[in-house]
Motif scaffolding. Structure first.
Motif, PDB file in Angstrom:
ATOM      1  N   ALA A   6       9.416   4.500  -9.049  1.00 12.34           N
ATOM      2  CA  ALA A   6      10.541   3.594  -8.865  1.00 12.34           C
ATOM      3  C   ALA A   6      10.180   2.415  -7.960  1.00 12.34           C
ATOM      4  O   ALA A   6      10.469   1.262  -8.306  1.00 12.34           O
ATOM      5  CB  ALA A   6      11.721   4.362  -8.284  1.00 12.34           C
ATOM      6  N   GLU A   7       9.530   2.706  -6.814  1.00 14.45           N
ATOM      7  CA  GLU A   7       9.336   1.646  -5.820  1.00 14.45           C
ATOM      8  C   GLU A   7       8.050   0.861  -6.032  1.00 14.45           C
ATOM      9  O   GLU A   7       7.847  -0.157  -5.399  1.00 14.45           O
ATOM     10  CB  GLU A   7       9.308   2.213  -4.391  1.00 14.45           C
ATOM     11  CG  GLU A   7      10.469   3.119  -4.038  1.00 14.45           C
ATOM     12  CD  GLU A   7      10.134   4.583  -4.253  1.00 14.45           C
ATOM     13  OE1 GLU A   7       9.370   4.881  -5.205  1.00 14.45           O
ATOM     14  OE2 GLU A   7      10.635   5.418  -3.487  1.00 14.45           O
ATOM     15  N   THR A   8       7.129   1.381  -6.833  1.00 15.29           N
ATOM     16  CA  THR A   8       5.843   0.708  -6.887  1.00 15.29           C
ATOM     17  C   THR A   8       5.627   0.011  -8.210  1.00 15.29           C
ATOM     18  O   THR A   8       6.004   0.497  -9.262  1.00 15.29           O
ATOM     19  CB  THR A   8       4.697   1.709  -6.681  1.00 15.29           C
ATOM     20  OG1 THR A   8       4.811   2.704  -7.688  1.00 15.29           O
ATOM     21  CG2 THR A   8       4.749   2.335  -5.322  1.00 15.29           C
ATOM     22  N   SER A   9       5.025  -1.168  -8.124  1.00  8.24           N
ATOM     23  CA  SER A   9       4.646  -1.871  -9.338  1.00  8.24           C
ATOM     24  C   SER A   9       3.333  -1.273  -9.812  1.00  8.24           C
ATOM     25  O   SER A   9       2.760  -0.418  -9.177  1.00  8.24           O
ATOM     26  CB  SER A   9       4.466  -3.351  -9.058  1.00  8.24           C
ATOM     27  OG  SER A   9       3.261  -3.542  -8.355  1.00  8.24           O
ATOM     28  N   SER A  10       2.810  -1.760 -10.891  1.00  9.66           N
ATOM     29  CA  SER A  10       1.569  -1.191 -11.390  1.00  9.66           C
ATOM     30  C   SER A  10       0.361  -2.031 -10.982  1.00  9.66           C
ATOM     31  O   SER A  10      -0.763  -1.703 -11.295  1.00  9.66           O
ATOM     32  CB  SER A  10       1.631  -1.051 -12.902  1.00  9.66           C
ATOM     33  OG  SER A  10       1.897  -2.338 -13.426  1.00  9.66           O
ATOM     34  N   ARG A  11       0.597  -3.114 -10.269  1.00  9.14           N
ATOM     35  CA  ARG A  11      -0.521  -3.980  -9.888  1.00  9.14           C
ATOM     36  C   ARG A  11      -1.386  -3.271  -8.841  1.00  9.14           C
ATOM     37  O   ARG A  11      -0.890  -2.791  -7.821  1.00  9.14           O
ATOM     38  CB  ARG A  11       0.017  -5.293  -9.301  1.00  9.14           C
ATOM     39  CG  ARG A  11      -1.037  -6.325  -9.002  1.00  9.14           C
ATOM     40  CD  ARG A  11      -0.375  -7.648  -8.632  1.00  9.14           C
ATOM     41  NE  ARG A  11       0.360  -7.543  -7.378  1.00  9.14           N
ATOM     42  CZ  ARG A  11      -0.189  -7.806  -6.187  1.00  9.14           C
ATOM     43  NH1 ARG A  11      -1.449  -8.160  -6.098  1.00  9.14           N
ATOM     44  NH2 ARG A  11       0.529  -7.697  -5.080  1.00  9.14           N
ATOM     45  N   VAL A  12      -2.675  -3.221  -9.103  1.00 10.08           N
ATOM     46  CA  VAL A  12      -3.593  -2.598  -8.147  1.00 10.08           C
ATOM     47  C   VAL A  12      -3.995  -3.643  -7.107  1.00 10.08           C
ATOM     48  O   VAL A  12      -4.488  -4.715  -7.449  1.00 10.08           O
ATOM     49  CB  VAL A  12      -4.842  -2.053  -8.864  1.00 10.08           C
ATOM     50  CG1 VAL A  12      -5.867  -1.565  -7.851  1.00 10.08           C
ATOM     51  CG2 VAL A  12      -4.442  -0.930  -9.807  1.00 10.08           C
ATOM     52  N   VAL A  13      -3.750  -3.336  -5.847  1.00  9.50           N
ATOM     53  CA  VAL A  13      -4.104  -4.258  -4.764  1.00  9.50           C
ATOM     54  C   VAL A  13      -5.556  -4.052  -4.394  1.00  9.50           C
ATOM     55  O   VAL A  13      -6.315  -4.998  -4.212  1.00  9.50           O
ATOM     56  CB  VAL A  13      -3.243  -4.007  -3.514  1.00  9.50           C
ATOM     57  CG1 VAL A  13      -3.639  -4.977  -2.408  1.00  9.50           C
ATOM     58  CG2 VAL A  13      -1.784  -4.131  -3.841  1.00  9.50           C
ATOM     59  N   LEU A  14      -5.919  -2.785  -4.309  1.00  8.78           N
ATOM     60  CA  LEU A  14      -7.237  -2.477  -3.786  1.00  8.78           C
ATOM     61  C   LEU A  14      -7.787  -1.269  -4.513  1.00  8.78           C
ATOM     62  O   LEU A  14      -7.068  -0.323  -4.806  1.00  8.78           O
ATOM     63  CB  LEU A  14      -7.099  -2.182  -2.289  1.00  8.78           C
ATOM     64  CG  LEU A  14      -8.402  -2.220  -1.504  1.00  8.78           C
ATOM     65  CD1 LEU A  14      -8.144  -2.848  -0.177  1.00  8.78           C
ATOM     66  CD2 LEU A  14      -8.987  -0.843  -1.361  1.00  8.78           C
ATOM     67  N   GLU A  15      -9.072  -1.339  -4.803  1.00 10.59           N
ATOM     68  CA  GLU A  15      -9.657  -0.306  -5.627  1.00 10.59           C
ATOM     69  C   GLU A  15     -11.086  -0.057  -5.187  1.00 10.59           C
ATOM     70  O   GLU A  15     -11.811  -0.999  -4.849  1.00 10.59           O
ATOM     71  CB  GLU A  15      -9.626  -0.822  -7.084  1.00 10.59           C
ATOM     72  CG  GLU A  15      -9.976   0.200  -8.112  1.00 10.59           C
ATOM     73  CD  GLU A  15      -9.979  -0.418  -9.507  1.00 10.59           C
ATOM     74  OE1 GLU A  15      -9.595  -1.603  -9.643  1.00 10.59           O
ATOM     75  OE2 GLU A  15     -10.386   0.269 -10.451  1.00 10.59           O
ATOM     76  N   THR A  16     -11.505   1.209  -5.185  1.00  9.50           N
ATOM     77  CA  THR A  16     -12.929   1.490  -4.975  1.00  9.50           C
ATOM     78  C   THR A  16     -13.453   2.146  -6.241  1.00  9.50           C
ATOM     79  O   THR A  16     -12.752   2.920  -6.891  1.00  9.50           O
ATOM     80  CB  THR A  16     -13.181   2.439  -3.785  1.00  9.50           C
ATOM     81  OG1 THR A  16     -12.662   3.729  -4.122  1.00  9.50           O
ATOM     82  CG2 THR A  16     -12.514   1.951  -2.522  1.00  9.50           C
ATOM     83  N   ARG A  17     -14.701   1.809  -6.598  1.00 10.06           N
ATOM     84  CA  ARG A  17     -15.314   2.418  -7.791  1.00 10.06           C
ATOM     85  C   ARG A  17     -16.630   3.048  -7.381  1.00 10.06           C
ATOM     86  O   ARG A  17     -17.562   2.349  -6.996  1.00 10.06           O
ATOM     87  CB  ARG A  17     -15.571   1.358  -8.856  1.00 10.06           C
ATOM     88  CG  ARG A  17     -14.276   0.881  -9.499  1.00 10.06           C
ATOM     89  CD  ARG A  17     -14.565   0.024 -10.714  1.00 10.06           C
ATOM     90  NE  ARG A  17     -13.350  -0.700 -11.081  1.00 10.06           N
ATOM     91  CZ  ARG A  17     -13.344  -1.905 -11.637  1.00 10.06           C
ATOM     92  NH1 ARG A  17     -14.478  -2.516 -11.878  1.00 10.06           N
ATOM     93  NH2 ARG A  17     -12.209  -2.474 -11.943  1.00 10.06           N
ATOM     94  N   ASP A  18     -16.675   4.351  -7.432  1.00  8.54           N
ATOM     95  CA  ASP A  18     -17.895   5.112  -7.121  1.00  8.54           C
ATOM     96  C   ASP A  18     -18.516   4.714  -5.793  1.00  8.54           C
ATOM     97  O   ASP A  18     -19.722   4.502  -5.688  1.00  8.54           O
ATOM     98  CB  ASP A  18     -18.936   4.931  -8.240  1.00  8.54           C
ATOM     99  CG  ASP A  18     -18.556   5.736  -9.465  1.00  8.54           C
ATOM    100  OD1 ASP A  18     -17.907   6.800  -9.285  1.00  8.54           O
ATOM    101  OD2 ASP A  18     -18.872   5.291 -10.580  1.00  8.54           O
ATOM    102  N   SER A  37     -13.604   7.062  -5.858  1.00  8.78           N
ATOM    103  CA  SER A  37     -12.889   6.050  -6.637  1.00  8.78           C
ATOM    104  C   SER A  37     -11.396   6.239  -6.412  1.00  8.78           C
ATOM    105  O   SER A  37     -10.837   7.269  -6.796  1.00  8.78           O
ATOM    106  CB  SER A  37     -13.198   6.205  -8.132  1.00  8.78           C
ATOM    107  OG  SER A  37     -14.572   6.023  -8.357  1.00  8.78           O
ATOM    108  N   ILE A  38     -10.775   5.281  -5.766  1.00 10.41           N
ATOM    109  CA  ILE A  38      -9.330   5.351  -5.562  1.00 10.41           C
ATOM    110  C   ILE A  38      -8.733   3.989  -5.877  1.00 10.41           C
ATOM    111  O   ILE A  38      -9.445   2.986  -5.913  1.00 10.41           O
ATOM    112  CB  ILE A  38      -8.953   5.752  -4.115  1.00 10.41           C
ATOM    113  CG1 ILE A  38      -9.538   4.741  -3.108  1.00 10.41           C
ATOM    114  CG2 ILE A  38      -9.439   7.160  -3.795  1.00 10.41           C
ATOM    115  CD1 ILE A  38      -8.972   4.918  -1.712  1.00 10.41           C
TER     116      ILE A  38
END
Ligand SMILES: Nc1ncnc2c1ncn2[C@@H]1O[C@H](COP(=O)(O)OP(=O)(O)OP(=O)(O)O)[C@@H](O)[C@H]1O
Ligand SMILES: [Mg+2]
Lengths: 256, 397
Positions: A6-18, A37-38
């Motif tokens: 409900a409260e969160t959009s789907s836009r990823v602000v920050l991401e780590t990959r491996d 990876s988060i």
């Protein structure tokens, strides 16, 4: 996962990959992080939880652009920051990230106002606008009457609120808090958590690093790390609401 | 972040540690004050002496017996032959382009009047002596040609002699005793001020013939020649040599004013540079003090540096903050040093006979040297600070 929450959009602000991080201590390699990876979405409140030594702070430093991974990528607001120079990283931190540390990390012998102005100083904001924005941030955390106080003249809880004001003042994409209640008594701790939840309710993305399950459950989502790896990610069902705790505590004080 | 911001941050840091800032600054203050004071003394002495020599006029030549080469230091052996009044007459007749030729005898003596006495230098010359000695008559007159020819016992006295023997009186026409003989005072000079090149106020001037008689001399010390045209001084010098060589061979030397000045100012320059060098060393020591304190300050403030970097300070921001701190210390120290050095120099020339002259040039050099010391010794600690890894700095306890 909180996708579609409900409260969160789907836009990823920050991401780590491996993302991996190795330290070499006297020839012995320590794997502080391994293939982590988060993804943090805009408006989320996430906890990174794990026992001491599991790599939480290391991860926070990497997503806070204070440290670089040995391998893997960090993507902030869609941009890979791996190839940035230290000065460019400093600019990105200044623009997008607000830090709250366990030990507050305020400048000593410096007023609350000046401490909160610090990120604005390095953002090139000067004069009346800087003063106004720092004042607003301090009022926001309920310290409008403590502008001129030095860190040494404030309680631990107040100092942490100054630190929160400092983290907010530049309108960051994300606020990172590493054990924000670690040095506080329980009541001040709850106050600080209430503050962070309130900020999140106003739309600010918050990441909390903690070893404490109860603190972690103030968030909507918990990422569990163990031995440098992500072990589990789960949505918090019975979220702790610090404001209610605070009200209960006050009631207790009145009756008790 | 702009420069003004760095400046404000640096000032705040200096203010937060007042005692330490002041003590660190002290090194620079003392260094700069020493440079200014010592160079001021050097320049003052130099000006005074060259001024006194130049006061004699730039068209003078000094003919002295004996050979002098290169330096002013007389070779120890006394000249084999001394000049006589004849030589002076010869030069006057045979050297063209000359205003006056003045034979000179100088000798120490004592002048008495009643129960008062004063030690003096007797400077004896002919009637043209006034043209080659500096000084202005305050009253009376110089001795005349007739008095020189007659060997008259007349004397013109310096202001110091007058003040001692005739306090508050007009000495003209009064009698004094010199070498057991009675002399009539015919004139007196204005004060020239106590100089380092001999106290001219304590001189008395008498005709040279009289001097030869009372000191029982048949020779003279020096012949001073005044050329009509300063630009032809080398020609006059050659003519003097041409006239005297048949009589004395190479056993005499002609100094021009320029030579005398050149030798002296070389010497005094060396002295000034030496003083500046010594003072410069103390400034250097002050600079090392700044570096030391800045290094301490950087490691003490590791956490602060980490915090600043975490919230967005770039390398340049930290670097400029610490450089400005170091330069601020040295510049402030420099300004205080200039004030103290300048004041000290002014006091010195007021309270002691040592003349001082603080030139803007010396002040500028001392100031920029101090600022340079701050930059030079501040850059390394500042660079160290700017290179700190924010993580290491934040974890630092
Ligand atoms: N600079 C470093 N050099 C070597 N090893 C390090 C360094 N920093 C962290 N480590 C190691 O990395 C691992 C993870 O450390 P980290 O500080 O991230 O743990 P943490 O989860 O934050 O623990 P805590 O809850 O105690 O704060 C630990 O084993 C630690 O010893
Ligand atoms: Mg930690």
């Amino acid at each position: 996962m909180a996708e579609g929450g409900a409260e969160t959009s789907s836009r990823v602000v920050l991401e780590t990959r491996d993302v991996s991080k190795q330290y070499r201590l006297e020839g012995v390699e320590v794997n502080a992080l391994q293939a982590v990876s988060i993804a943090i979405r805009a408006g989320e409140m996430v906890s990174i939880m794990g026992p001491s030594g599991s790599g939480k702070s290391t991860l926070m430093h990497i997503i806070g652009l204070l440290d670089q991974p040995t391998s893997g990528k960090v993507i902030l607001e869609g941009d890979d920051i791996s190839s940035l120079s230290p000065n460019e990283l400093a600019e990105q931190r200044n623009k997008h990230i607000g830090f709250v540390f366990q030990s507050f990390n305020l400048l000593s012998r410096t007023s609350a106002q000046a401490n909160v102005e610090l990120p604005l100083v390095y953002a090139g904001v000067s004069g009346a606008e800087r003063v106004r924005r720092a004042k607003e941030a301090l009022e926001h955390v309920g310290l409008g009457n403590r502008l001129g106080h030095f860190s040494s003249q404030l309680s631990g809880g107040q100092q942490q609120r100054v630190a929160i004001a400092r983290a907010l003042v530049n309108d960051p994409s994300i606020v990172l808090a590493d054990e924000p209640t670690g040095n506080l008594d329980s009541r001040s701790g709850i106050e600080v958590m209430a503050m962070l939840q309130e900020l999140n309710a106003q739309g600010i993305t918050v990441v909390i690093v903690t070893h404490d399950d109860r603190i972690a459950r103030h968030a909507q989502r918990v990422i569990r790390v163990f031995d440098g790896r992500v072990k589990a990610e789960e949505i918090v069902r019975d979220r702790v609401l610090a404001a209610q705790e605070l009200a209960a505590l006050s009631a207790e004080e009145v009756t008790g | 972040m702009n420069f003004a911001e760095s400046f404000r941050i640096a000032l705040r840091a200096l203010g937060a540690n007042k005692a330490r800032s002041v003590l660190t600054m002290l090194g620079v203050v003392i260094g700069v004050a020493a440079v200014i004071l010592l160079v001021g003394i050097g320049t003052g002495v130099q000006n005074e002496i060259t001024g006194q020599i130049e006061g004699l006029g730039s068209n003078l030549l000094f003919v002295v017996p004996g050979q002098f080469e290169g330096g002013m230091s007389a070779n120890a052996a006394p000249p084999s032959r001394r000049f006589t009044l004849d030589d002076a007459d010869l030069l006057a007749r045979r050297v063209p382009g000359v205003d006056v030729v003045v034979p000179v005898i100088q000798s120490g003596s004592i002048v008495k009047r009643g129960n008062r006495s004063v030690r003096v230098v007797v400077a004896a010359a002919n009637e043209s002596g006034g043209e080659v000695f500096s000084g202005t008559l305050a009253g009376g007159r110089s001795y005349r040609k007739s008095e020189v020819q007659a060997g008259a016992r007349v004397v013109v006295i310096g202001s110091n002699v007058r003040d001692t023997l005739f306090p508050g009186q007009d000495p003209v026409g009064k009698l004094v005793t010199l070498e057991g003989q009675r002399f009539t005072v015919v004139g007196y000079y204005e004060s020239l001020g106590g100089g380092l090149g001999g106290d001219q106020d304590s001189q008395v001037y008498i005709p040279i013939t009289t001097a030869q008689r009372i000191f029982n001399l048949n020779y003279i010390n020096t012949i001073v020649v005044k050329a009509s045209d300063p630009s032809r001084i080398e020609v006059v010098k050659a003519d003097i040599r041409r006239v005297l060589i048949p009589r004395y061979g190479e056993e005499f030397t002609v100094f021009t004013q320029e030579q005398t000045l050149g030798l002296l100012s070389d010497l005094l320059n060396t002295l000034t540079y030496m003083l500046a060098g010594i003072a410069g060393i103390s400034l250097l020591v002050g600079g090392i003090g700044i570096m030391n304190i800045m290094l301490v300050s950087v490691s003490e403030r590791t956490r602060e540096i980490g915090i600043r970097k975490a919230v967005g300070a770039r390398t340049y921001d930290i670097l400029s903050q610490f450089v400005i701190e170091a330069v601020g210390l040295s510049v402030l120290g420099g300004i205080i040093g200039i004030i103290i050095g300048w004041g000290g120099a002014a006091l010195m020339s007021k309270l002691t006979p040592v003349p001082t002259n603080v030139t803007p040039w010396a002040v500028a050099v001392a100031f920029f040297f101090a600022a340079g010391v701050g930059v030079f010794f501040g850059v390394y600690p500042a660079w160290k600070a700017s290179q700190l890894d924010p993580i290491v700095a934040l974890r630092y306890e």
